[in-house]
Scaffold this active site. Sequence first.
Site: not given
Ligand code: IMP
Ligand code: MG
Length: 176
Positions: A157, A98, A163, A101, A42
Amino acid sequence: MQPGLRELIGPSALQTRILELAQAINEDYAGKDPLLVCVLNGAFMFTADLIRHLRIRTRIDFLSVSSYGAQTESSGVVAIRRDLTQSVAGEDVLVLEDIVDTGRTLEYLRRHLEAARPKSLRVCALLDKPSRREVQCDADYVGFSIANEFVVGYGLDFNQRYRELPAIYVLEQTES
Ligand code: IMP
Ligand code: MG
């Protein structure tokens, strides 16, 4: 139902903010030689644009993590798919992500990298969804805080699509 795209952050707003992030990094790392870690896939576009504005000595390496399947919800299970090729021991490490979340990927990455004993470890994330956090893990530099919406484009993505888009879009389900 077809996914529709609604522009959230346009190309020029992205570039303006990325320049500001690079200027902050230039100041904070003046006289240092940080090892930049781009989190694939990402962060590839963000990394490419950010590093063009850096005026410090630096090196760059890449790693790849998996946390998502083919959904817009995190599986919560994080794994390293491709690890760094350079040692982070004793380095000022700056991770380029990127989006943060739930925070689970970042928490995992921080633990993974801390175990290799860097001199310092900071994270720069282009996007942040603070309302989604499940574990307390924040980036040190954040480009934009956004609402709880799934976004694509500029490296991000959905099922490996979108992307290449030059801006950040909200992915919406629309009638067709
Ligand atoms: P986390 O572990 O939930 O913080 O997720 C982080 C990863 O999930 C990021 O590095 C992204 O690759 C993917 N991700 C989280 N939210 C989104 C989104 O809204 N669009 C695309 N990818 C996301
Ligand atoms: Mg990522």
